[in-house]
Design a protein around this motif. Structure first.
Motif, PDB file in Angstrom:
ATOM      1  N   SER A 146      -0.317   0.373  12.543  1.00  0.00           N
ATOM      2  CA  SER A 146      -1.157   0.770  13.848  1.00  0.00           C
ATOM      3  C   SER A 146      -2.473   0.853  12.964  1.00  0.00           C
ATOM      4  CB  SER A 146      -0.902   2.185  13.997  1.00  0.00           C
ATOM      5  OG  SER A 146      -2.118   3.029  14.387  1.00  0.00           O
ATOM      6  N   THR A 147      -3.759   0.526  13.919  1.00  0.00           N
ATOM      7  CA  THR A 147      -4.957   0.471  13.199  1.00  0.00           C
ATOM      8  C   THR A 147      -5.806   1.449  13.703  1.00  0.00           C
ATOM      9  OG1 THR A 147      -5.327  -1.329  14.894  1.00  0.00           O
ATOM     10  CG2 THR A 147      -4.774  -2.206  12.736  1.00  0.00           C
ATOM     11  N   SER A 148      -5.381   2.269  14.817  1.00  0.00           N
ATOM     12  CA  SER A 148      -6.275   3.385  15.310  1.00  0.00           C
ATOM     13  C   SER A 148      -6.322   4.507  14.271  1.00  0.00           C
ATOM     14  CB  SER A 148      -5.709   3.863  16.654  1.00  0.00           C
ATOM     15  OG  SER A 148      -4.647   4.417  16.275  1.00  0.00           O
ATOM     16  N   PRO A 149      -7.532   5.053  14.007  1.00  0.00           N
ATOM     17  CA  PRO A 149      -7.504   6.173  13.283  1.00  0.00           C
ATOM     18  C   PRO A 149      -6.800   7.472  13.600  1.00  0.00           C
ATOM     19  CG  PRO A 149      -9.662   5.946  14.230  1.00  0.00           C
ATOM     20  CD  PRO A 149      -8.471   4.884  14.881  1.00  0.00           C
ATOM     21  N   THR A 150      -5.975   7.785  13.043  1.00  0.00           N
ATOM     22  CA  THR A 150      -4.979   8.868  13.470  1.00  0.00           C
ATOM     23  C   THR A 150      -4.975  10.102  12.723  1.00  0.00           C
ATOM     24  OG1 THR A 150      -3.057   7.760  12.247  1.00  0.00           O
ATOM     25  CG2 THR A 150      -3.232   7.124  14.506  1.00  0.00           C
ATOM     26  N   ALA A 151      -5.732  10.040  11.662  1.00  0.00           N
ATOM     27  CA  ALA A 151      -5.715  11.126  10.869  1.00  0.00           C
ATOM     28  C   ALA A 151      -6.418  12.268  11.494  1.00  0.00           C
ATOM     29  CB  ALA A 151      -6.707  10.948   9.582  1.00  0.00           C
ATOM     30  N   ARG A 152      -5.866  13.431  11.527  1.00  0.00           N
ATOM     31  CA  ARG A 152      -6.252  14.745  12.064  1.00  0.00           C
ATOM     32  C   ARG A 152      -6.322  15.601  11.158  1.00  0.00           C
ATOM     33  NH1 ARG A 152      -1.812  14.239  16.038  1.00  0.00           N
ATOM     34  NH2 ARG A 152      -1.239  12.741  14.417  1.00  0.00           N
ATOM     35  N   ARG A 164     -12.648   6.589   8.172  1.00  0.00           N
ATOM     36  CA  ARG A 164     -12.407   7.435   9.331  1.00  0.00           C
ATOM     37  C   ARG A 164     -11.142   8.094   9.445  1.00  0.00           C
ATOM     38  NH1 ARG A 164     -15.338   2.962  13.310  1.00  0.00           N
ATOM     39  NH2 ARG A 164     -16.638   2.451  11.698  1.00  0.00           N
ATOM     40  N   PRO A 165     -11.110   9.228   9.989  1.00  0.00           N
ATOM     41  CA  PRO A 165     -12.077   9.990  10.517  1.00  0.00           C
ATOM     42  C   PRO A 165     -12.868  10.628   9.151  1.00  0.00           C
ATOM     43  CG  PRO A 165     -10.092  11.203  10.760  1.00  0.00           C
ATOM     44  CD  PRO A 165      -9.719   9.978  10.394  1.00  0.00           C
ATOM     45  N   ALA A 176     -12.269  13.961   7.398  1.00  0.00           N
ATOM     46  CA  ALA A 176     -10.780  14.431   6.830  1.00  0.00           C
ATOM     47  C   ALA A 176     -10.381  14.114   5.407  1.00  0.00           C
ATOM     48  CB  ALA A 176      -9.952  13.760   7.877  1.00  0.00           C
ATOM     49  N   ARG A 200       0.981  -1.229   0.092  1.00  0.00           N
ATOM     50  CA  ARG A 200       0.028  -0.153   0.118  1.00  0.00           C
ATOM     51  C   ARG A 200       0.689   1.342  -0.093  1.00  0.00           C
ATOM     52  NH1 ARG A 200      -3.302  -1.542   3.830  1.00  0.00           N
ATOM     53  NH2 ARG A 200      -1.876  -1.045   5.494  1.00  0.00           N
ATOM     54  N   ALA A 258      -6.894  15.537   4.409  1.00  0.00           N
ATOM     55  CA  ALA A 258      -5.645  15.229   5.543  1.00  0.00           C
ATOM     56  C   ALA A 258      -4.780  14.298   4.452  1.00  0.00           C
ATOM     57  CB  ALA A 258      -6.233  14.265   6.514  1.00  0.00           C
ATOM     58  N   PRO A 259      -3.622  14.219   4.522  1.00  0.00           N
ATOM     59  CA  PRO A 259      -2.580  13.561   3.650  1.00  0.00           C
ATOM     60  C   PRO A 259      -2.951  12.144   3.842  1.00  0.00           C
ATOM     61  CG  PRO A 259      -1.269  14.857   5.046  1.00  0.00           C
ATOM     62  CD  PRO A 259      -2.603  15.106   5.507  1.00  0.00           C
ATOM     63  N   ASN A 268      -7.997   2.315   6.782  1.00  0.00           N
ATOM     64  CA  ASN A 268      -8.509   3.557   6.235  1.00  0.00           C
ATOM     65  C   ASN A 268      -7.987   4.007   4.824  1.00  0.00           C
ATOM     66  OD1 ASN A 268     -11.063   4.067   7.558  1.00  0.00           O
ATOM     67  ND2 ASN A 268      -9.402   4.249   9.439  1.00  0.00           N
ATOM     68  N   ARG A 287       4.551  12.447  10.441  1.00  0.00           N
ATOM     69  CA  ARG A 287       4.308  10.863  10.413  1.00  0.00           C
ATOM     70  C   ARG A 287       5.586  10.378  10.940  1.00  0.00           C
ATOM     71  NH1 ARG A 287       4.365   9.583   4.626  1.00  0.00           N
ATOM     72  NH2 ARG A 287       4.639  11.629   3.880  1.00  0.00           N
ATOM     73  N   SER A 342      -1.452  10.113   6.752  1.00  0.00           N
ATOM     74  CA  SER A 342      -1.948  10.454   8.147  1.00  0.00           C
ATOM     75  C   SER A 342      -3.221   9.285   8.664  1.00  0.00           C
ATOM     76  CB  SER A 342      -2.313  11.690   8.430  1.00  0.00           C
ATOM     77  OG  SER A 342      -3.530  12.069   7.613  1.00  0.00           O
ATOM     78  N   PHE A 343      -3.609   8.500   7.588  1.00  0.00           N
ATOM     79  CA  PHE A 343      -4.723   7.736   7.866  1.00  0.00           C
ATOM     80  C   PHE A 343      -4.054   6.274   8.454  1.00  0.00           C
ATOM     81  CE2 PHE A 343      -7.007  10.697   5.379  1.00  0.00           C
ATOM     82  CZ  PHE A 343      -8.078  10.639   5.779  1.00  0.00           C
ATOM     83  N   SER A 344      -4.968   5.829   9.185  1.00  0.00           N
ATOM     84  CA  SER A 344      -4.534   4.311   9.534  1.00  0.00           C
ATOM     85  C   SER A 344      -4.612   3.626   8.479  1.00  0.00           C
ATOM     86  CB  SER A 344      -5.521   3.635  10.684  1.00  0.00           C
ATOM     87  OG  SER A 344      -6.626   3.391  10.229  1.00  0.00           O
ATOM     88  N   ARG A 369       5.353   5.144  11.230  1.00  0.00           N
ATOM     89  CA  ARG A 369       4.824   4.330   9.952  1.00  0.00           C
ATOM     90  C   ARG A 369       5.750   4.702   8.729  1.00  0.00           C
ATOM     91  NH1 ARG A 369      -0.996   5.962   9.054  1.00  0.00           N
ATOM     92  NH2 ARG A 369      -0.802   5.197  11.185  1.00  0.00           N
ATOM     93  N   GLY A 406      -2.938  -6.280   6.864  1.00  0.00           N
ATOM     94  CA  GLY A 406      -2.639  -5.143   7.578  1.00  0.00           C
ATOM     95  C   GLY A 406      -3.708  -4.244   8.179  1.00  0.00           C
ATOM     96  N   VAL A 407      -4.982  -4.871   7.829  1.00  0.00           N
ATOM     97  CA  VAL A 407      -5.987  -3.857   8.072  1.00  0.00           C
ATOM     98  C   VAL A 407      -6.928  -4.512   9.262  1.00  0.00           C
ATOM     99  CG1 VAL A 407      -6.478  -3.300   5.734  1.00  0.00           C
ATOM    100  CG2 VAL A 407      -8.037  -4.818   6.645  1.00  0.00           C
ATOM    101  N   ASP A 408      -7.506  -3.610   9.997  1.00  0.00           N
ATOM    102  CA  ASP A 408      -8.201  -4.185  11.211  1.00  0.00           C
ATOM    103  C   ASP A 408      -9.476  -4.870  10.754  1.00  0.00           C
ATOM    104  OD1 ASP A 408     -10.822  -2.040  11.680  1.00  0.00           O
ATOM    105  OD2 ASP A 408      -8.633  -1.198  10.822  1.00  0.00           O
TER     106      ASP A 408
END
Lengths: 522, 357
Positions: free
Chosen positions: B2-8, A407-408, A411, A359, A414-415, A423, B321, A418-420, B324, A448-450
């Motif tokens: 990481s799987t938590s949504p980190t985009a802000r 999610r979010p 956004a 990815r 957003a670049p 996402n 970043r 910066s997403f998980s 990652r 590698g995705v939840d």
């Protein structure tokens, strides 16, 4: 006389402590238990094969041993009779554990001697590298492994097995050999051609003969019988068996690997509607890299899976169809249109899309925004001279964000980086769905995705297919393939060896075909 | 991973994106108080604007290929060659102005096309390719000029081309603004701009999304050379021919582009950011020169600026970043030949077009 006896006799002092003794080791990630109460014993001077499907906990075990993961409290690990401070990276090293990973970490542009010395240290005289000593030391290190290599040869020019050999030599060279107790080889033959595997196995035997315990992680059953004294099988984080390698038949080993899922028939593929109509994707005699003359067709409304071990050609198949990597021969046709090799832009124009496995490197432009990534392949729809309709673009992106539950949610600018992971994958998946493709090529779509993202992506694949697209899903996750696909093509050693559908499409059967479970007369 | 949504969503702190403008205001205020009668004059305003107009066009010439991840180090040499050709054609050959300009820009088009060929087809790292090209172009310039500075053309039209005044500014400033608006439109309002930035961001991913990476790199290098042709013509008209002027433009141009990538749209080489950076630097240098009267300030300023800008971009990238990205670049090793990664802002000149591996 077995190697073990040789070592015991040479030491003259009764049996050595085992190279590795694991007792009751567990590791949880949140609520999931990746390792549950694992016991493992690797004797000095032996090769112990560790087998397990993807997700069985092999990597977690190795990473725990190397100090990368902190295990759950309760278990213990001893190396050469000394307790290992689990979760401390230097502890494993100091006790004489060495790891050779699949990615060998060699510097291709440096010589063999330089690579070995990078960790062992350069012999110097008056501050300058003493080349003669360096050559001699490297030569000795290679000789011990039975490798006849020129220390001055560039690593980049070596055959794959020789490179692995150099990595092993390097792992062993930084202490005198008696200091190294345990060598962990993580799938060393995964990307090796058959002809070179023998050479590597000889190296492994030489390491064991010098008194080091070898934990040999592999997917290839032939190697287990050829090189290992003992074999252990992990499944779902538990060790299901440890035994002498000679005490098992190949078939029994496969049954241990895939477990009691023999009669399991997939539920999801039954719910898929019947497929009809002329094929939309034709692949004829496609050869590329390890892949040899692949032939198949895919019809609209169909989900076709591709399974195979690392090195079987599975990683090459979809990129070669799409034109991401060059093909050496063969034809790819979408509808009536023949695709030029190496031209992703033409493939996209013909209605083909590829979601690459890597990815970050191939999937998206991480520095650009999610919106820019999503619209990149089909910007024309947004172009009203003299400019791109930014508002329309944002609105479309928001719609896709909602549809794919990215999610979010807001956004869009957003670049992408910066997403998980999950996402990111949803955005990239949306980028291709937005092109309304005729064929979706999906390479490890849920790697590698939840879990939530995985289910969402599966749902989207099925709904795209329902709407008349075709999908080809390449995955190392057999559960995913069985749950998602009408039929699964299995690759082994570069060839399509089986096509499983209906009742024959079970995880166990896919695994059997991928491993090659019939006893080969060799 | 990481799987938590980190985009802000990026907090819209004007200070982040517009720091150049604040700095500009600060410089004007400081020198306005310090040396008001020298600095706060329309003369200073007009001379800074006109003097920097050509540097600005060259900076934009650097920006376009840089957005695709390709360095063009031959801009200085191309500007010199263009200035000499357009002068020689008029003074020595007796051509009239417009044909001379047309031939000059066409020559630069050829230079750009050759640069593109070397980078895209021969797959030479753009840094090396254009460094070599610069040397070759300098040799061409010596051949054309016979190593003597040609006499400036005497026609009225020629000096009017750049020196006519519009609202007190020399018209060259207007030309620069026209070029800037055109490039801004292409880069930020059209699909072409998206393709170019995608190639610069990740050439292989762009290729797999159907972007013709080789074509865009080629076009960007050609555009760069033609802008240099225009800059050379304007310079010759504004200040008379020079054998060496272009070389002095290279570093200020890169300084402005890299500094500009920290402005307005951080992380992206952009037109207005580049112009802001260029004029902030020029204003600061002008003020200090008025105060101290020394000449070496420009070199010092530009050198410090280019290093600071890139260091800042690297730092910002790492902050944005953290882990990652490190893992990703670990995995992607082996893709790059000599890769000049300037803080992720782009330049991956090694991974140019269509890298089929």
């Amino acid at each position: 006389m077995t190697p073990r006896e040789v070592v015991e006799r040479a030491n003259g002092a009764g049996p050595l402590p085992p190279s590795l003794l694991v007792r009751g080791l567990s590791k949880s990630f949140g609520p999931t238990r990746a390792l549950a109460d694992v016991d493992l014993r690797v004797d000095a001077g032996t090769v112990h094969a560790l087998l397990g499907e993807n997700g069985s906990g092999k990597s977690t075990l190795i990473k725990t041993l190397s100090g990368y993961h902190h295990p759950d409290p309760g278990g213990s690990v001893e190396v050469g009779g000394q307790p290992l401070q689990v979760g401390v990276a230097s502890s494993a090293y100091n006790l004489g554990c060495r790891f050779v990973h699949q990615d060998l970490g060699l510097v291709d542009t440096c010589s063999v001697a330089d690579n070995v010395a990078l960790t062992a240290g350069f012999p110097t005289r008056c501050g300058a590298v003493h080349r003669k000593t360096l050559r001699r030391r490297t030569d000795e290190a290679l000789q011990r492994l039975g490798l006849a290599l020129d220390p001055d040869a560039l690593v980049g020019g070596l055959a794959a097995a020789e490179r692995t050999g150099v990595a092993v030599a390097r792992a062993l060279a930084d202490a005198d050999v008696t200091g190294v107790r345990l060598l962990v080889l993580d799938e060393p033959t995964a990307t090796l051609p058959d002809t070179e595997v023998k050479q590597l196995l000889a190296v492994v035997r030489a390491v064991a003969a010098s008194g080091v315990g070898v934990l040999y992680v592999t997917h290839h059953l032939d190697e287990v019988f050829e090189v290992a004294e003992d074999v252990s099988v992990l499944r779902d984080g538990r060790k299901v068996v440890t035994t002498k390698a000679g005490a098992l038949t190949r078939r029994e080993l496969v049954e241990h690997l895939v477990g009691g899922e023999l009669q399991e028939v997939s539920a999801a593929s039954d719910s898929l509607s019947a497929v009809h109509g002329a094929p939309v994707l034709h692949v004829q005699g496609l050869s590329a890299g390890p892949l040899v003359t692949a032939n198949f067709t895919v019809r609209p409304g169909e989900v076709v899976g591709v399974a195979g071990l690392t090195g079987s050609g599975r990683e090459t198949l979809l990129p070669a169809i799409f034109g991401a990597v060059p093909r050496s021969s063969g034809r790819v046709q979408v509808g009536d249109e023949s695709l030029a090799p190496g031209r992703p832009d033409r493939a996209i124009a013909a209605g083909l899309t590829l979601l690459p496995a890597d990815r970050v490197r191939l999937g998206g432009v991480m520095s650009m925004s999610a919106r820019e990534n999503l619209t990149l392949p089909a910007l024309r729809a947004l172009w009203r001279a003299p400019r791109l309709r930014r508002r329309l673009e944002v609105a479309q992106t928001r719609t896709w964000f909602e549809r794919l539950d990215v999610r979010p949610p807001g956004a869009v600018d957003a670049p992408l980086g910066s997403f998980s992971g999950g996402n990111q994958q949803k955005v990239l998946f949306g980028k291709w769905l937005r092109c309304a493709p005729r064929v979706l090529l999906l390479d490890e779509p849920t790697q590698g995705v939840d879990i939530g993202a995985k289910a969402e992506i599966h749902r989207q694949i099925l709904s795209a297919v329902e709407a008349g697209a075709a999908a080809v899903v390449s995955s190392s996750d057999y559960d995913e393939l069985v749950a998602l696909c009408h039929r699964v093509l299995v690759l082994r050693d570069g060839r399509l060896v089986a096509e499983l559908s209906n009742g024959a499409l079970t995880v166990a059967e896919v695994a059997r075909e991928a491993l090659g479970s019939e006893d080969r007369a060799a | 991973m990481s799987t938590s949504p980190t985009a802000r969503p990026r907090p819209s702190l004007g200070f982040d994106r517009f720091s150049g403008l604040y700095l500009w205001a600060l410089i004007v205020i400081v020198f306005g108080i310090w040396v008001p009668d020298l600095f706060l004059t329309t003369g200073t305003l007009h001379s800074v604007a006109a003097q920097q107009a050509i540097a600005a066009i060259v900076a934009l010439a650097v920006l376009v290929p840089l957005a695709t991840g390709a360095y063009d180090l031959s801009v200085g040499a191309t500007v010199n060659l263009a200035a000499i050709i357009v002068t020689v054609l008029q003074s020595d050959k007796g051509w009239s102005m417009w044909p001379a300009i047309a031939v000059t820009v066409a020559t630069c088009f050829v230079i750009g096309a050759v640069n593109g060929f070397v980078v895209v087809v021969l797959r030479v790292n753009s840094f090396i390719a254009t460094l070599g090209a610069a040397s070759i172009i300098t040799a061409l310039q010596s051949i054309v000029s016979g190593q003597t500075q040609p006499l400036p053309p005497t026609s009225r039209a020629w000096s009017d081309l750049t020196q006519r005044e519009v609202f007190g500014f020399q018209i060259v400033v207007l030309y620069m603004l026209v070029v800037a608006v055109l490039l801004w439109w292409v880069l930020s309002q059209t699909p072409v701009g998206r393709y170019i930035y995608a190639v610069g961001g990740n050439a292989e991913a762009a290729r797999l999304a159907g972007v013709r990476t080789g074509t865009w790199t080629w076009i960007s290098l050609t555009t760069s050379a033609m802008l240099c042709g225009v800059a050379g013509v304007l310079y010759a008209s504004l200040s008379g021919p020079s054998l060496t002027f272009g070389g002095a433009l290279l570093l200020p141009a890169f300084a402005a582009v890299f500094l500009g990538s920290t402005q307005l749209h951080p992380g992206r080489f952009n037109v207005w950011g580049t112009l802001i950076a260029l004029y902030v630097l020029a204003t600061g240098i002008k003020g200090l020169q008025l105060v101290t009267g020394v000449q070496w300030l420009a070199d010092l300023f530009n050198g410090v600026a280019v290093i600071t800008a890139v260091a800042f971009a690297v730092w910002r990238q790492r902050k944005a970043r953290p882990r990652r990205d490190a893992a990703a670049s670990q995995r992607s090793k082996g893709t790059g030949s000599a890769e000049m990664d300037v803080g992720g802002v782009t330049p991956a000149s090694g991974q140019q077009p269509a890298a089929v591996r």
